[in-house]
Write a protein that holds these residues in place. Structure first.
Motif, PDB file in Angstrom:
ATOM      1  N   TRP A  40       7.281   7.837 -10.524  1.00  0.00           N
ATOM      2  CA  TRP A  40       6.557   7.484  -9.493  1.00  0.00           C
ATOM      3  C   TRP A  40       5.487   6.222 -10.025  1.00  0.00           C
ATOM      4  O   TRP A  40       4.856   6.444 -11.114  1.00  0.00           O
ATOM      5  N   SER A  41       4.738   5.501  -9.094  1.00  0.00           N
ATOM      6  CA  SER A  41       3.317   4.747  -9.185  1.00  0.00           C
ATOM      7  C   SER A  41       2.451   5.765  -9.469  1.00  0.00           C
ATOM      8  O   SER A  41       2.509   7.033  -9.092  1.00  0.00           O
ATOM      9  N   ALA A  42       1.417   5.233  -9.944  1.00  0.00           N
ATOM     10  CA  ALA A  42       0.096   5.874 -10.086  1.00  0.00           C
ATOM     11  C   ALA A  42      -0.537   6.451  -8.636  1.00  0.00           C
ATOM     12  O   ALA A  42      -0.848   7.306  -8.733  1.00  0.00           O
ATOM     13  N   ALA A  43      -0.293   5.596  -7.803  1.00  0.00           N
ATOM     14  CA  ALA A  43      -1.057   5.917  -6.599  1.00  0.00           C
ATOM     15  C   ALA A  43      -0.190   7.108  -5.850  1.00  0.00           C
ATOM     16  O   ALA A  43      -0.888   7.856  -5.370  1.00  0.00           O
ATOM     17  N   MET A  44       1.160   6.904  -6.019  1.00  0.00           N
ATOM     18  CA  MET A  44       1.966   8.094  -5.352  1.00  0.00           C
ATOM     19  C   MET A  44       1.822   9.417  -6.097  1.00  0.00           C
ATOM     20  O   MET A  44       1.630  10.352  -5.678  1.00  0.00           O
TER      21      MET A  44
END
Length: 412
Positions: free
Chosen positions: A95-99
């Motif tokens: 997953w992305s850092a934001a997710m």
């Protein structure tokens, strides 16, 4: 062992198990995401919903425990924590850092609800069981509260070690599953051992009635906000980041925080030895709360002066000063935890305790947020000045504490 002692022992053991995994969770998240390169302020942000959720969970949890019984709410708290661990275990490295941050904040929010539902139910159970054990003397409630509070904080320190050990040996996901399995065993013990209707009473029927606490509970709640804010404003980000910036390894920082927490818990358990007992439970205990609050406020003031002057061997001066802070803070916290139960009415003790620990959660939330902001703005000096200011407000609040219990609960 009579029934009251048996129920007290079961509740305490259950909360030990919960606190062990809660401390381990904090270290798991800190270590795992620190290893991924997250900044100190982002790490603090991961815990904001955890603290914010506790404000509502404590307040509503007290009402629910009164309406449906302490055992049921203790059960709900444990199930909710298991759910939070399970949700967090589904975190995907792809997953992305934001997710990833959003997912962790969500899972932490679930665990924050679980922690404070469990805490409110557990401490309310002490009031109920201590009322059943009055034949053992007027000081029994203080002794049981001090031992419960101190031992659970020492267990939280052990949990810091456990979290690092599990992360190193099992990995992030498997560590969470192992902790969920441990809590499942604790849950089984609670369900099969405690009276199902323990602490059930007539709950407040309106928000106005729910907020209509007696003066002692209201003042203690206000003092609790700034007391715990004064601790977390340096504990969450300020001191760990400062010590790391002075060449300490992460292991050294984690060991210090664990040792501080264990020592803090040990002093809490011994708090009755430092506070003179009275037959009415308030006439000497309230002045003690005022004295220890004043003494505690002096510590961050002295440390802030040392930091401003950049005295020799400053990191070790800070460590020593925080040891003194921990001692005075532990006595303060234990006296406050006793006083809220001394002021609380037996009929709606869970609501009183929930209201009080909602203030506790608000203090932790404020301290967590300010810990990142103040350190970013002015380093450790600003964090310590923020702590000192909060403690002065805490001392001023204790001057308003009544020396007689005056219950104002509506009985309709």
């Amino acid at each position: 062992m009579n029934t009251a002692e048996r129920n007290y022992a079961i509740v305490t053991t259950a909360y030990w198990g919960f606190t062990l995994t809660d401390g381990a969770l904090r270290m798991l998240v800190l270590l795992h995401f620190y290893g991924l390169g997250y900044s100190p302020f982002t790490l603090a942000f991961l815990f904001l919903l955890y603290e914010a959720a506790g404000i509502v969970a404590n307040f509503v949890g007290g009402w629910l425990a009164t309406r449906y019984g302490i055992t049921r709410m203790l059960t709900v708290g444990l199930v909710t924590q298991i759910t939070g661990f399970t949700v967090l275990s589904f975190l995907d490295p792809a997953w992305s850092a934001a997710m990833s941050v959003a997912w962790v904040v969500l899972a932490q929010g679930i665990c924050g609800v679980a922690k404070d539902l469990t805490k409110t139910a557990s401490k309310s159970a002490i009031k109920v069981t201590a009322d059943q054990a009055k034949s053992q003397g007027s000081g029994q409630l203080f002794k049981w509260v001090a031992w419960f509070t101190g031992s659970k904080n020492a267990m939280k320190g052990v949990g810091f070690f456990l979290g690092g050990l599990l992360l190193q040996t099992l990995g992030f996901q498997q560590a969470l599953w192992a902790m969920a399995a441990l809590l499942a065993l604790v849950l089984a013990g609670v369900v099969t051992s405690l009276p199902q209707m323990m602490g059930k009473s007539k709950a407040s029927k309106s928000a106005r009635e729910l907020f209509a606490k007696n003066t002692g509970v209201n003042v203690l709640a206000a003092a609790r906000v700034v007391l715990f804010g004064a601790r977390d404003v340096w504990f969450v980000v300020g001191v760990p980041v400062y010590l790391y910036s002075q060449g300490w390894t992460f292991t050294m920082v984690g060991t210090f925080l664990a040792a501080w927490t264990i020592g803090y818990g040990a002093v809490q358990a011994m708090a009755p030895a430092f506070v003179k007992r009275s037959t009415d439970g308030l006439s000497t205990e309230v002045p003690a709360a005022r004295l220890w609050s004043a003494l505690l406020a002096l510590v961050p003031i002295a440390l802030a002066i040392a930091v401003a002057l950049n005295v020799p061997h400053l990191p070790w001066v800070v460590v020593g000063g925080l040891g003194v802070f921990g001692f005075a803070f532990a006595v303060n916290s234990s006296v406050h935890s006793y006083l809220v139960l001394a002021y609380a009415g037996s009929e709606k003790a869970a609501e009183d305790v929930g209201f009080y620990y909602a203030a506790n959660a608000l203090g932790r939330f404020s301290g967590t947020l300010l810990s990142g902001l103040l350190y970013q703005w002015g380093g450790l000096l600003y964090a310590l000045l923020g702590s000192a200011l909060m403690l002065i407000v805490c001392w001023l609040a204790t001057l308003k504490l009544p020396t007689q219990a005056t219950l104002q609960h509506t009985t309709a």
